[in-house]
Design an enzyme around this catalytic site. Sequence first.
Site, PDB file in Angstrom:
ATOM      1  N   GLY A   1       7.641   3.491  -8.481  1.00  0.00           N
ATOM      2  CA  GLY A   1       9.064   3.211  -8.650  1.00  0.00           C
ATOM      3  C   GLY A   1       9.967   3.784  -7.504  1.00  0.00           C
ATOM      4  O   GLY A   1      11.056   3.584  -7.295  1.00  0.00           O
ATOM      5  N   LYS A   2       9.372   4.524  -6.471  1.00  0.00           N
ATOM      6  CA  LYS A   2       9.940   5.374  -5.474  1.00  0.00           C
ATOM      7  C   LYS A   2      10.533   4.618  -4.326  1.00  0.00           C
ATOM      8  O   LYS A   2      11.350   5.367  -3.844  1.00  0.00           O
ATOM      9  CB  LYS A   2       8.696   6.450  -5.090  1.00  0.00           C
ATOM     10  CG  LYS A   2       7.681   5.525  -4.156  1.00  0.00           C
ATOM     11  CD  LYS A   2       6.635   6.626  -3.657  1.00  0.00           C
ATOM     12  CE  LYS A   2       5.648   5.991  -2.718  1.00  0.00           C
ATOM     13  NZ  LYS A   2       4.521   6.907  -2.616  1.00  0.00           N
TER      14      LYS A   2
ATOM     15  N   SER B   1      -5.738  -0.432  -5.756  1.00  0.00           N
ATOM     16  CA  SER B   1      -4.201  -0.462  -5.747  1.00  0.00           C
ATOM     17  C   SER B   1      -3.528  -0.939  -6.987  1.00  0.00           C
ATOM     18  O   SER B   1      -2.703  -1.904  -6.991  1.00  0.00           O
ATOM     19  CB  SER B   1      -3.822  -1.898  -4.570  1.00  0.00           C
ATOM     20  OG  SER B   1      -4.127  -1.267  -3.283  1.00  0.00           O
TER      21      SER B   1
ATOM     22  N   LEU C   1      -1.200   0.782  -8.310  1.00  0.00           N
ATOM     23  CA  LEU C   1       0.347   0.827  -8.120  1.00  0.00           C
ATOM     24  C   LEU C   1       0.629   0.171  -7.001  1.00  0.00           C
ATOM     25  O   LEU C   1       1.802   0.593  -6.481  1.00  0.00           O
ATOM     26  CB  LEU C   1       0.538   2.491  -8.096  1.00  0.00           C
ATOM     27  CG  LEU C   1       0.250   3.384  -9.397  1.00  0.00           C
ATOM     28  CD1 LEU C   1       0.485   4.758  -8.983  1.00  0.00           C
ATOM     29  CD2 LEU C   1       0.981   2.777 -10.420  1.00  0.00           C
ATOM     30  N   GLY C   2      -0.036  -0.732  -6.302  1.00  0.00           N
ATOM     31  CA  GLY C   2       0.512  -1.449  -5.432  1.00  0.00           C
ATOM     32  C   GLY C   2       0.958  -0.832  -4.284  1.00  0.00           C
ATOM     33  O   GLY C   2       2.157  -0.870  -3.804  1.00  0.00           O
ATOM     34  N   PHE C   3       0.036   0.059  -3.523  1.00  0.00           N
ATOM     35  CA  PHE C   3       0.564   0.908  -2.443  1.00  0.00           C
ATOM     36  C   PHE C   3       1.679   1.936  -2.742  1.00  0.00           C
ATOM     37  O   PHE C   3       2.555   2.028  -1.935  1.00  0.00           O
ATOM     38  CB  PHE C   3       0.720  -0.019  -1.249  1.00  0.00           C
ATOM     39  CG  PHE C   3      -0.105  -0.781  -0.637  1.00  0.00           C
ATOM     40  CD1 PHE C   3      -1.538  -0.438  -0.820  1.00  0.00           C
ATOM     41  CD2 PHE C   3       0.000  -1.603   0.440  1.00  0.00           C
ATOM     42  CE1 PHE C   3      -2.668  -1.290  -0.403  1.00  0.00           C
ATOM     43  CE2 PHE C   3      -1.103  -2.510   0.934  1.00  0.00           C
ATOM     44  CZ  PHE C   3      -2.186  -2.345   0.562  1.00  0.00           C
ATOM     45  N   GLY C   4       1.660   2.154  -4.042  1.00  0.00           N
ATOM     46  CA  GLY C   4       2.678   3.223  -4.335  1.00  0.00           C
ATOM     47  C   GLY C   4       4.045   2.392  -4.779  1.00  0.00           C
ATOM     48  O   GLY C   4       4.871   3.053  -5.340  1.00  0.00           O
TER      49      GLY C   4
ATOM     50  N   TYR D   1     -13.053   4.567   5.925  1.00  0.00           N
ATOM     51  CA  TYR D   1     -11.964   5.380   5.725  1.00  0.00           C
ATOM     52  C   TYR D   1     -11.992   6.668   6.450  1.00  0.00           C
ATOM     53  O   TYR D   1     -13.178   6.993   6.861  1.00  0.00           O
ATOM     54  CB  TYR D   1     -12.224   5.949   4.347  1.00  0.00           C
ATOM     55  CG  TYR D   1     -11.814   4.687   3.196  1.00  0.00           C
ATOM     56  CD1 TYR D   1     -11.264   3.374   3.586  1.00  0.00           C
ATOM     57  CD2 TYR D   1     -12.255   4.860   2.062  1.00  0.00           C
ATOM     58  CE1 TYR D   1     -11.293   2.487   2.697  1.00  0.00           C
ATOM     59  CE2 TYR D   1     -12.291   4.123   1.011  1.00  0.00           C
ATOM     60  CZ  TYR D   1     -11.745   2.807   1.264  1.00  0.00           C
ATOM     61  OH  TYR D   1     -11.353   1.931   0.411  1.00  0.00           O
TER      62      TYR D   1
ATOM     63  N   LEU E   1       4.842   0.573  -7.192  1.00  0.00           N
ATOM     64  CA  LEU E   1       4.827   0.575  -8.811  1.00  0.00           C
ATOM     65  C   LEU E   1       4.852   1.896  -9.281  1.00  0.00           C
ATOM     66  O   LEU E   1       4.697   1.997 -10.646  1.00  0.00           O
ATOM     67  CB  LEU E   1       3.723  -0.135  -9.420  1.00  0.00           C
ATOM     68  CG  LEU E   1       3.428  -1.899  -9.355  1.00  0.00           C
ATOM     69  CD1 LEU E   1       2.314  -2.384  -9.623  1.00  0.00           C
ATOM     70  CD2 LEU E   1       4.990  -2.316 -10.068  1.00  0.00           C
TER      71      LEU E   1
END
Length: 346
Positions: A243-244, A234, A236-239, A53, A241
Amino acid sequence: MIYTKLPHTDIEVSKICLGTMTWGNQNTEAEGHEQMDYAVDQGINFFDTAELYPIPAHPDRYAHTEMIIGNWFKKNKNRDQVVLASKIAGNGDYSKFIRTTGFSKEAIISAVNGSLERLQTDYIDLYQLHWPERSTNYFGQRGYEHDITDHWEDNFHQVLETFRDLIREGKIRQVGISNETPWGTMRYLEESKVHSSLPRMITIQNPYNLLNRIFEIGLSEIAVREQIGLLAYSPLGFGVLSGKYLGGSLPEKSRLALFPNYNRYAGANATKATQKYFELATHHGMSLSQMALAFVNTRPFVTSTIIGATTMDQLKQNIGTMEVGISNELLKGINAIHQEIPNPSP
């Protein structure tokens, strides 16, 4: 905050783990320190990092995330308040600048010593193999296809022997795996069963979210029966989820805007499923991200959910999901969508 224990240990960890992979790239050191300050204030005592990272990996930023954490420990003198997890990078095109020797004894010792120095600590609580050294299906590969050009030789025993020696030296306390398959997981577990002097893998860090429930196919039974805890990343699945991205939106500075190749959760079926999950969450009076995180948090095989955020607002919202539950009615709705569009993103 809810707490649990790392399987087969007395190490108590928060049900939410603070992910750190954006620090040093999308986030500055000051922002990383602010996130850690807030997380600890909210009762989070579990941090996850890696020598690779920040992501995307780059030679100019190698291990900057560990350095940021180490500087925070030095500033606050609070290393004893945190259960710290890190990882050794496996072989790959995106890690060739680190080393080329895989999980040899020399490579593991070098990686651990390097992380200890950067993290400014004498020990790492949980040390993990970031991904398998052999050629197999991980990082978005749905099915296994045997690679006849892969010259990997079975080294499960040797890896555990090296970890055993490092544990005896006090440099690491426990060990785990990441991005592993059912076969690899059982090989490690059986090796330590047959050879009682070898340490046991106690956790597995794999992706798990509403768009990717592949963990349930083979690994969830292993997690429950063998008591190897999932550290779900993950969630939120790379964001996606959050909804953005719905409606074709591409927010400035979002991961997909900055790194278009990180599109594992952006396919047509994934977008269709995300829309359905969004409508279900709205019907139940919650945001999509609340529902998505609450679903992961409440699965019986999940030891801790790794959340990452690039803004403090995101971090606060994500930590707040610990107060959100999943009713039987909501779970039925989630599973109905999953049956209609199962695992649209590997």
